[in-house]
Design a protein around this motif. Sequence first.
Motif, short mmCIF file in Angstrom:
data_model
loop_
_atom_site.label_atom_id
_atom_site.label_comp_id
_atom_site.label_asym_id
_atom_site.label_seq_id
_atom_site.Cartn_x
_atom_site.Cartn_y
_atom_site.Cartn_z
N PHE A 258 0.85 -1.19 0.00
CA PHE A 258 0.00 0.00 0.00
C PHE A 258 0.88 1.23 0.00
O PHE A 258 1.78 1.38 0.82
CB PHE A 258 -0.94 0.03 1.22
N ARG A 259 0.63 2.12 -0.94
CA ARG A 259 1.28 3.44 -0.94
C ARG A 259 0.18 4.45 -1.20
O ARG A 259 -0.53 4.35 -2.20
CB ARG A 259 2.36 3.53 -2.02
N ASP A 260 0.09 5.40 -0.29
CA ASP A 260 -1.00 6.36 -0.39
C ASP A 260 -0.64 7.44 -1.40
O ASP A 260 -0.36 8.58 -1.06
CB ASP A 260 -1.28 6.96 1.00
N GLU A 261 -0.64 7.04 -2.67
CA GLU A 261 -0.24 7.92 -3.78
C GLU A 261 -1.10 9.19 -3.78
O GLU A 261 -2.30 9.12 -3.53
CB GLU A 261 -0.45 7.19 -5.11
N VAL A 262 -0.46 10.33 -4.09
CA VAL A 262 -1.22 11.58 -4.17
C VAL A 262 -2.28 11.50 -5.25
O VAL A 262 -3.40 11.96 -5.07
CB VAL A 262 -0.32 12.79 -4.60
N VAL B 13 -5.09 0.01 -12.55
CA VAL B 13 -4.10 -0.72 -11.75
C VAL B 13 -2.67 -0.21 -11.99
O VAL B 13 -1.74 -0.65 -11.33
CB VAL B 13 -4.14 -2.23 -12.07
N MET B 14 -2.51 0.71 -12.92
CA MET B 14 -1.16 1.21 -13.22
C MET B 14 -0.60 2.03 -12.06
O MET B 14 0.57 1.93 -11.73
CB MET B 14 -1.20 2.08 -14.45
N ARG B 15 -1.40 2.89 -11.50
CA ARG B 15 -0.97 3.61 -10.30
C ARG B 15 -2.07 3.49 -9.27
O ARG B 15 -2.92 4.36 -9.13
CB ARG B 15 -0.63 5.07 -10.60
N GLY B 16 -2.05 2.35 -8.60
CA GLY B 16 -3.03 2.10 -7.55
C GLY B 16 -2.47 2.59 -6.23
O GLY B 16 -1.33 3.05 -6.14
N ARG B 17 -3.29 2.50 -5.22
CA ARG B 17 -2.76 2.69 -3.86
C ARG B 17 -2.45 1.31 -3.29
O ARG B 17 -1.39 1.08 -2.75
CB ARG B 17 -3.77 3.45 -3.00
N ILE C 121 6.44 3.01 -19.28
CA ILE C 121 5.78 2.53 -18.06
C ILE C 121 6.81 1.72 -17.27
O ILE C 121 7.36 0.74 -17.80
CB ILE C 121 4.59 1.60 -18.40
N GLU C 122 7.04 2.11 -16.03
CA GLU C 122 8.00 1.38 -15.21
C GLU C 122 7.36 0.10 -14.69
O GLU C 122 6.42 0.14 -13.91
CB GLU C 122 8.45 2.25 -14.03
N VAL C 123 7.89 -1.05 -15.13
CA VAL C 123 7.32 -2.32 -14.67
C VAL C 123 8.23 -3.06 -13.69
O VAL C 123 7.89 -4.13 -13.19
CB VAL C 123 6.96 -3.25 -15.85
N GLY C 124 9.40 -2.47 -13.41
CA GLY C 124 10.27 -3.12 -12.43
C GLY C 124 11.48 -2.26 -12.16
O GLY C 124 11.75 -1.29 -12.89
N GLN C 125 12.18 -2.60 -11.09
CA GLN C 125 13.39 -1.84 -10.77
C GLN C 125 14.31 -2.72 -9.94
O GLN C 125 13.86 -3.50 -9.09
CB GLN C 125 13.03 -0.57 -9.99
N ILE C 126 15.61 -2.62 -10.20
CA ILE C 126 16.59 -3.34 -9.38
C ILE C 126 17.53 -2.32 -8.73
O ILE C 126 17.85 -1.29 -9.33
CB ILE C 126 17.39 -4.38 -10.22
N ILE D 298 9.10 -6.02 -8.99
CA ILE D 298 8.33 -6.12 -10.24
C ILE D 298 6.90 -5.71 -9.91
O ILE D 298 6.32 -6.18 -8.92
CB ILE D 298 8.33 -7.56 -10.80
N GLY D 299 6.34 -4.83 -10.72
CA GLY D 299 4.96 -4.38 -10.50
C GLY D 299 3.98 -5.37 -11.10
O GLY D 299 3.53 -5.20 -12.24
N VAL D 300 3.66 -6.41 -10.34
CA VAL D 300 2.85 -7.51 -10.88
C VAL D 300 1.47 -7.02 -11.34
O VAL D 300 1.04 -7.29 -12.46
CB VAL D 300 2.73 -8.66 -9.84
N SER D 301 0.78 -6.25 -10.49
CA SER D 301 -0.56 -5.79 -10.91
C SER D 301 -0.45 -4.71 -12.00
O SER D 301 -1.26 -4.68 -12.92
CB SER D 301 -1.38 -5.29 -9.72
N ARG D 302 0.58 -3.85 -11.92
CA ARG D 302 0.74 -2.83 -12.98
C ARG D 302 0.98 -3.49 -14.33
O ARG D 302 0.61 -2.94 -15.37
CB ARG D 302 1.91 -1.91 -12.63
N LEU D 303 1.60 -4.68 -14.32
CA LEU D 303 1.91 -5.35 -15.58
C LEU D 303 0.67 -5.62 -16.43
O LEU D 303 0.73 -5.61 -17.65
CB LEU D 303 2.66 -6.66 -15.31
#
Length: 445
Positions: A139-143, A149-153, A282-287, A319-324
Amino acid sequence: MRMSRYFLPVLKENPAEAQIVSHRLMLRAGMIKQSSAGIYSWLPMGFKVLRKIENIVHEEQARAGHHAMQMPTIQSADLWRESGRYDAYGDEMLRMKDRHGRDMLFTPTAEEMITDIFRAHVGSYKDLPLTMYQIQWKFRDEVRPRFGVMRGREFYMKDGYNFDLTKEDALHAYNRHLVSYLRTYERMGLQAIPMRADSGPIGGDDTHEFLVLAETGESEVFYDSAVTDLTFGDRDIDYDNVAQCAAVMEEFTTKYARTDETHDAGLFAEVPEERRKTARGIEVGQIFYFGTKYSEAMKATVQGPDGKPVPVHMGSHGIGVSRLLGAIIEASHDDKGIIWPEGVTPYHCGIVNLKQGDDEADAACDALYKSITALGLEPLYDDRKERAGGKFATMDLIGLPWRITVGPRGLKNGVVELTSRRTGESEEMTPEAAVQKIAEIYAQH
Ligand code: ATP
Ligand code: MG
């Protein structure tokens, strides 16, 4: 699955709240339902794709030698005070109190929790290297939650953490993750380009983001178009082989590819002009490699070969599984609907009965259904008493890559029609040949 028994609440109208195509199509195809801003229920069809994506992530993590585990979503603030992030994280962290008045939070990421597990159980350098990961709700309380689902909370994310004795070992873990991510995204039918990025609140020096190029992407990206020619394919990489992983890393990250945070106009100018591209991604992951940042703050040390305690070198990998789901649809759709890549499609093929209630057509559909199921594949059979146009429109909207159309006229000649959702091309063949073709297609996925 028989459509008549399924829960597939397809919408005819375009939902007004959806600004981008993936959000619109996910709502229209009955995959998700918003419950509050940035928080969604996953309806059966959406949940099925989510599981497929999750499974690919699990399989590729296992291949890389990483251990699946699961940590709690609700965590005590105390751990986060130790690292200093309880205050630093800001308003994106959802904070709450339990009945005893203790500060708790809903996990936005899990570096603290994993470091706590590590320090409780690992004492010696002999237990390294170690990489554990989870796929868990965050959970991130995005502004500005938006784009479905791309930018969910609330969103579903794979987060992995490596523990190594030296920086060199940790950089191998970094490269190993890069390799495994390349494979992961390609299996989903996606090209995700590793780009040099900025580390944000996780902290650290080395980091790459994986970006899917799409007009609706939130990041501005700059790259040498030669990077889009690179594919991982079916290379057989030994994940323990340091040189092999480093070579892949070099191949995929040497050419210019950066997000706006790290963009360097001077360096970019050295790329031949015709190959210099600016686009959205679209950022789908980060290392990340962040060294001893958390291990020092939280005293996660192991006894080194000389008997002295050393803080471990760490990295984290997401990896942003739901954003994918959104990213895949952004990359693969047309004006009729979604076009699922074979690797993640909710059902392997659709069966459309043009004349439900006709004995011969019904029997032929039942037989196809049985044969496809016997292959270990899942067909979605539209057995509703609806007109053909409506059935085709639904199939096109939900985007199954293959459709078998069965009607009395074709059956008189012993044939059905096999149609590719991607190309729209149809071919007449016997039902047996259609089943055989479906089997061949999915033998590769
Ligand atoms: P962003 O820059 O998009 O806010 P982030 O860099 O903060 O993402 P990470 O901490 O790197 O996110 O999380 C790992 C992955 O989780 C991201 O690459 C992204 O795919 C996904 N992700 C992050 N935030 C969200 C969100 N609000 N909704 C859906 N997926 C998200
Ligand atoms: Mg990120």
